[in-house]
Design an enzyme around this catalytic site. Sequence first.
Site, PDB file in Angstrom:
ATOM      1  N   ALA A   1       0.849  -1.261   0.061  1.00 54.09           N
ATOM      2  CA  ALA A   1       0.127   0.116   0.023  1.00 54.09           C
ATOM      3  C   ALA A   1       1.053   1.335  -0.038  1.00 54.09           C
ATOM      4  CB  ALA A   1      -1.078   0.009   1.191  1.00 54.09           C
TER       5      ALA A   1
ATOM      6  N   ASP B   1      -3.962  -2.733   3.772  1.00 52.06           N
ATOM      7  CA  ASP B   1      -4.321  -1.795   2.674  1.00 52.06           C
ATOM      8  C   ASP B   1      -5.317  -0.973   2.740  1.00 52.06           C
ATOM      9  OD1 ASP B   1      -2.995  -4.710   1.770  1.00 52.06           O
ATOM     10  OD2 ASP B   1      -2.612  -3.255  -0.001  1.00 52.06           O
TER      11      ASP B   1
HETATM   12  O1  MRU Z   1      -1.064  -7.368  -3.750  1.00 48.38           O
HETATM   13  P1  MRU Z   1       0.084  -6.626  -2.599  1.00 48.38           P
HETATM   14  O2  MRU Z   1       1.493  -7.317  -2.591  1.00 48.38           O
HETATM   15  O3  MRU Z   1       0.369  -5.394  -3.058  1.00 48.38           O
HETATM   16  O4  MRU Z   1      -0.484  -6.761  -1.072  1.00 48.38           O
HETATM   17  C1  MRU Z   1       0.129  -6.033  -0.155  1.00 48.38           C
HETATM   18  C2  MRU Z   1      -0.229  -6.279   1.233  1.00 48.38           C
HETATM   19  O5  MRU Z   1      -1.315  -6.999   1.605  1.00 48.38           O
HETATM   20  C3  MRU Z   1       0.445  -5.855   2.363  1.00 48.38           C
HETATM   21  O6  MRU Z   1       0.584  -6.480   3.466  1.00 48.38           O
HETATM   22  C4  MRU Z   1      -0.028  -4.337   2.589  1.00 48.38           C
HETATM   23  O7  MRU Z   1       0.068  -3.688   1.510  1.00 48.38           O
HETATM   24  C5  MRU Z   1       0.385  -3.745   3.655  1.00 48.38           C
HETATM   25  S1  MRU Z   1       2.190  -2.846   3.099  1.00 48.38           S
HETATM   26  C6  MRU Z   1       2.862  -2.187   4.155  1.00 48.38           C
END
Ligand code: MRU
Length: 358
Positions: free
Chosen positions: A54, A243
């Site tokens: 995120a 997210d």
């Molecule tokens: O699909 P992604 O790899 O973007 O998903 C990321 C996540 O779910 C993370 O745990 C979240 O973005 C937190 S990042 C600090």
Amino acid sequence: MEHRTKHQTVSLNQEGNAVEILDQTLLPNQVRILQLKTAQEIWDAIYLLKVRGAPAIGVTAALGIYILAKNLQTEDYSIFLQEFTKYKEYLESSRPTAVNLSWALNRMEAVCKKEENSTTEEIKERLKREALAIQEEDIKVCRKIGEYGLELLQPGNGILTHCNAGYLAACEYGTATAPIYLGQEKGYGFRVFADETRPLLQGARLTAYELASDGVDVTLICDNMSAMVMKKGWVDAVLVGCDRVAANGDTANKIGTSVVAMVAKHYNIPFYVCAPTATIDRSISTGEMIPVEERPSHEVTEMWYKERMAPQGIQVYNPAFDITDHQLITAIITEYGIARPPFTQSLKEIFDKKSYNQ
Ligand code: MRU
């Protein structure tokens, strides 16, 4: 403090004409830096998870829209704003769940709207400053989350994490890994269990890679092993990123997170969500209102395998995120402090503190 990698997750390149990212789809086997210059390149990089997580998505969008705005060849404010808005809507469509994407783009848009009486050259300069501020703030925010998170942990603790909420998902420290990195600096000797995180293996490819490279004691487990390590008493706390967090604390994070939270509840293990306030969306009251991205079936059936691992034509359901019910969350760690249940009240207090400090 030095960056934990020779290569930053996302930054403005030296010439100031591209967003420079580390291609995360190639890690851990290959380090390749990409220069994103066009709207299509930026959109693709986000959609294809070359840059993901995120906070990193938000920073990429901010730097990206600055690059696109910089290349607009007009001195007419209304044409400039019109083109800017088109780019904004396009980039916003790359991924739906992480609210940091629209949060960062809204901040950039607010700059344009405030500068109605400036020249387009001046607006471009202000956009650059705002994008760099978003990047810089991310580092400070993650550090604060690390400091608050560390207060909840003890030397020698076993920590389980899911997906990658490390520096690869942000600019430095990460969110869920920030307490781990700060503890590491103090010699806390944490033992970390990284879920591999099907289907895209962010835990195996990214979390295991970044923690191991930094000398953290990390053990990779498959997603279906969390109950095993918890039952054995090896896990004292779960730390995950997010997210999007709704006003009541319901939290969208990588698919599989809610199962980990349920198992943690069963074994009476605290489950902590590490959340920059940029990821908290108080405009929605519950997690039911969070849009959950669904991704293509080949990520489940083929990707990362040498050959297809499912029958041709099989139906596949591939949601990228799930919503962890607020009742399963022990605390939400933000850069303004630790929110505890009831979250509707405690998150409001966090935001009151934020507006007081701004
Ligand atoms: O699909 P992604 O790899 O973007 O998903 C990321 C996540 O779910 C993370 O745990 C979240 O973005 C937190 S990042 C600090």
